[in-house]
Scaffold this active site. Structure first.
Site, PDB file in Angstrom:
ATOM      1  N   ASP A  46       0.833  -1.203   0.000  1.00  0.00           N
ATOM      2  CA  ASP A  46       0.000   0.000   0.000  1.00  0.00           C
ATOM      3  C   ASP A  46       0.868   1.255   0.000  1.00  0.00           C
ATOM      4  O   ASP A  46       1.657   1.476   0.921  1.00  0.00           O
ATOM      5  CB  ASP A  46      -0.904  -0.011   1.239  1.00  0.00           C
ATOM      6  CG  ASP A  46      -1.732   1.263   1.356  1.00  0.00           C
ATOM      7  OD1 ASP A  46      -2.803   1.327   0.738  1.00  0.00           O
ATOM      8  OD2 ASP A  46      -1.281   2.190   2.056  1.00  0.00           O
ATOM      9  N   TYR A  51       3.101  10.085  -0.763  1.00  0.00           N
ATOM     10  CA  TYR A  51       4.115   9.646   0.185  1.00  0.00           C
ATOM     11  C   TYR A  51       5.508  10.003  -0.348  1.00  0.00           C
ATOM     12  O   TYR A  51       5.935   9.511  -1.403  1.00  0.00           O
ATOM     13  CB  TYR A  51       4.042   8.143   0.430  1.00  0.00           C
ATOM     14  CG  TYR A  51       2.774   7.651   1.093  1.00  0.00           C
ATOM     15  CD1 TYR A  51       1.877   8.530   1.688  1.00  0.00           C
ATOM     16  CD2 TYR A  51       2.473   6.299   1.121  1.00  0.00           C
ATOM     17  CE1 TYR A  51       0.716   8.066   2.295  1.00  0.00           C
ATOM     18  CE2 TYR A  51       1.321   5.827   1.728  1.00  0.00           C
ATOM     19  CZ  TYR A  51       0.449   6.718   2.312  1.00  0.00           C
ATOM     20  OH  TYR A  51      -0.697   6.252   2.909  1.00  0.00           O
ATOM     21  N   SER A 146     -10.852   6.078   0.562  1.00  0.00           N
ATOM     22  CA  SER A 146     -10.273   6.209   1.893  1.00  0.00           C
ATOM     23  C   SER A 146     -10.856   7.429   2.580  1.00  0.00           C
ATOM     24  O   SER A 146     -11.174   8.426   1.913  1.00  0.00           O
ATOM     25  CB  SER A 146      -8.743   6.345   1.784  1.00  0.00           C
ATOM     26  OG  SER A 146      -8.137   6.420   3.054  1.00  0.00           O
ATOM     27  N   LEU A 204      -1.482   0.061  14.396  1.00  0.00           N
ATOM     28  CA  LEU A 204      -0.613   0.011  15.573  1.00  0.00           C
ATOM     29  C   LEU A 204      -0.460   1.379  16.215  1.00  0.00           C
ATOM     30  O   LEU A 204       0.391   1.576  17.093  1.00  0.00           O
ATOM     31  CB  LEU A 204       0.760  -0.556  15.189  1.00  0.00           C
ATOM     32  CG  LEU A 204       0.739  -1.949  14.568  1.00  0.00           C
ATOM     33  CD1 LEU A 204       2.143  -2.393  14.190  1.00  0.00           C
ATOM     34  CD2 LEU A 204       0.090  -2.959  15.506  1.00  0.00           C
ATOM     35  N   ARG A 224       9.177   6.909  16.032  1.00  0.00           N
ATOM     36  CA  ARG A 224       8.410   7.836  15.199  1.00  0.00           C
ATOM     37  C   ARG A 224       7.792   8.956  16.035  1.00  0.00           C
ATOM     38  O   ARG A 224       7.890  10.126  15.690  1.00  0.00           O
ATOM     39  CB  ARG A 224       7.306   7.089  14.443  1.00  0.00           C
ATOM     40  CG  ARG A 224       6.412   7.994  13.618  1.00  0.00           C
ATOM     41  CD  ARG A 224       5.351   7.232  12.875  1.00  0.00           C
ATOM     42  NE  ARG A 224       5.931   6.401  11.822  1.00  0.00           N
ATOM     43  CZ  ARG A 224       5.199   5.742  10.923  1.00  0.00           C
ATOM     44  NH1 ARG A 224       3.882   5.812  10.969  1.00  0.00           N
ATOM     45  NH2 ARG A 224       5.770   5.015   9.995  1.00  0.00           N
ATOM     46  N   GLY A 279       3.273  -0.375   8.418  1.00  0.00           N
ATOM     47  CA  GLY A 279       4.544   0.106   7.907  1.00  0.00           C
ATOM     48  C   GLY A 279       5.700  -0.590   8.596  1.00  0.00           C
ATOM     49  O   GLY A 279       5.543  -1.183   9.671  1.00  0.00           O
ATOM     50  N   THR A 281      10.320  -0.366   8.850  1.00  0.00           N
ATOM     51  CA  THR A 281      11.581   0.228   8.413  1.00  0.00           C
ATOM     52  C   THR A 281      12.706  -0.791   8.395  1.00  0.00           C
ATOM     53  O   THR A 281      13.834  -0.453   8.059  1.00  0.00           O
ATOM     54  CB  THR A 281      11.981   1.397   9.338  1.00  0.00           C
ATOM     55  OG1 THR A 281      12.073   0.919  10.691  1.00  0.00           O
ATOM     56  CG2 THR A 281      10.951   2.525   9.262  1.00  0.00           C
ATOM     57  N   ASN A 289       5.448  -8.247  12.209  1.00  0.00           N
ATOM     58  CA  ASN A 289       4.079  -7.888  11.836  1.00  0.00           C
ATOM     59  C   ASN A 289       3.374  -9.038  11.123  1.00  0.00           C
ATOM     60  O   ASN A 289       2.196  -9.308  11.363  1.00  0.00           O
ATOM     61  CB  ASN A 289       4.086  -6.655  10.935  1.00  0.00           C
ATOM     62  CG  ASN A 289       4.539  -5.399  11.648  1.00  0.00           C
ATOM     63  OD1 ASN A 289       4.518  -5.324  12.877  1.00  0.00           O
ATOM     64  ND2 ASN A 289       4.962  -4.397  10.897  1.00  0.00           N
TER      65      ASN A 289
END
Length: 310
Positions: A46, A51, A146, A204, A224, A279, A281, A289
């Site tokens: 996605d 982005y 969305s 999350l 984050r 997401g 990293t 996940n």
């Protein structure tokens, strides 16, 4: 990994959110994350034209390379990168947007093309008609929206039926253990009425439901929320949320699971949920996940959870 339906698409119940690509991680790091996702059985990726100003799509397209046919790409549009276009649901803006995304993604079609937010300036009938043209041309396979509310979903379904065009196959809204608006605002009920798949974002809560944040402790360096402006971070983390997270953590650990597993599996327990977008990293996060949604929560578990959540 379990596959579920978004229209005609078979998508993995855990999806990869690509908003970190070109924003928090490099092309090389993106490659490692994409490789790990495919190895973990994730086939739903996605992204969005917005982005990283288009970098996310570019990095994803480059990372997939010859494996493009093995995955489902979902991307979203509302205004081309670097612009503030209005009437973004119109045929003109949409066509420019889809061509830009196709080029950045290095592909000839988009599996799941999503209107990022409702366009108040363009009749939904016009948007659906233009999307149906793209679908018949083979440039997109399924449609999505969305940040739509229940009334907007009802209108879109009614107009698609009236026009005889493809309807929205999915809606992507904010939904998690800590943000349960879709249960109360009629969106999940609208999904049931119209056979629309639901795709939660922020499952999350920007890491709050991973166990890395604890009440009375400073935000972890490099996280984050620690890097965000305080007013933005405050939308996700405060003392009340941390208290609930503590209770949920204890509830999960008493059953031999982590709060990450609880957050993912609770969403996956809803069969209207098609894919839980997370997401990552690093490959480590990807594998965690992907594995987290495998806890089968029973009826008693869900009832007990409702008592904790209130």
């Amino acid at each position: 990994m379990e596959l579920r339906k978004i229209g005609q698409l078979d998508v993995s119940v855990v999806g990869l959110g690509c908003n970190n690509f070109g924003m928090r991680i490099s092309q090389e790091e993106t490659q490692a994350v994409v490789d790990a996702a495919i190895d973990a059985g994730i086939n739903y990726f996605d992204t969005a034209e917005s982005y990283g100003g288009g970098k996310s799509e570019e990095f994803l397209g480059a990372a997939l390379g010859s494996r493009r046919g093995d995955v489902m790409i979902a991307t979203k549009w509302h205004a081309p990168p670097g612009t503030s276009a209005t009437h973004f649901g119109s045929r003109e803006v949409m066509r420019a947007a889809v061509e830009g995304s196709l080029a950045r993604l290095r592909t000839d079609h988009i599996d799941h093309y999503i209107l990022h937010r409702h366009d108040p300036d363009t009749p939904i009938a016009d948007t659906l008609t233009a999307l149906d043209e793209l679908r018949r041309e083979g440039k997109i396979r399924e449609l999505g929206c969305s940040n739509f509310d229940a009334a907007q979903l009802d209108e879109a379904a009614s107009e698609a039926a009236r026009l005889g065009v493809a309807p929205f196959a999915s809606v992507q809204n904010h939904y998690s253990l800590l943000r349960r608006d879709p249960e109360n605002d009629g969106v999940l009920a609208a999904c049931e009425r119209h056979g629309i798949a639901f795709v939660p974002y922020f499952p999350l809560e920007s890491g709050l439901l991973t166990g890395k944040y604890r009440a009375g402790e400073p935000l972890p360096d490099g996280s984050r929320l620690a890097n965000w402006k305080p007013e933005l971070a405050a939308q996700f983390i405060d003392d009340d949320r941390l208290r609930i997270v503590g209770e949920l953590t204890e509830w999960a650990e008493n059953r031999g699971h982590s709060i990450l597993e609880l957050a993912m599996s609770w969403l996956a327990a809803n069969q209207r949920v098609a894919s839980v977008i997370c997401g990552a990293t690093s490959p480590t996060q990807v594998f965690a996940n992907a594995a987290a949604a495998s806890w089968s929560l029973g009826t008693d578990d869900l009832a007990s959870l409702r008592e904790v959540l209130g």
